[in-house]
Design a protein around this motif. Structure first.
Motif: not given
Length: 65
Positions: A7-13, A41-43, A48-59
């Protein structure tokens, strides 16, 4: 996140602009991207990304304000 290798077919980058994406765990990372350590998994990765990426503005834009 999941612990089963099947199930670990994906990583967050993340890139230098702190923008997140999902990448295949069995492929080399694309240039400019770093694994965050989150995997599953992809989902699971998208959740995880939805939880940690709260400001979509580039750094670079956030720091120039």
């Amino acid at each position: 996140m999941s612990s089963s290798p099947v199930e670990d077919r994906y990583v967050v980058v993340v890139n230098h602009e702190e923008q997140y994406s999902v990448w295949f765990a069995d492929r080399a990372l694309p240039a400019g991207w770093t694994a965050t350590g989150a995997r599953g998994t992809r989902q699971e990765c998208l959740d995880h990304i939805e939880q940690v990426w709260t400001d979509l503005t580039p750094r670079s834009v956030r720091t120039s304000r």
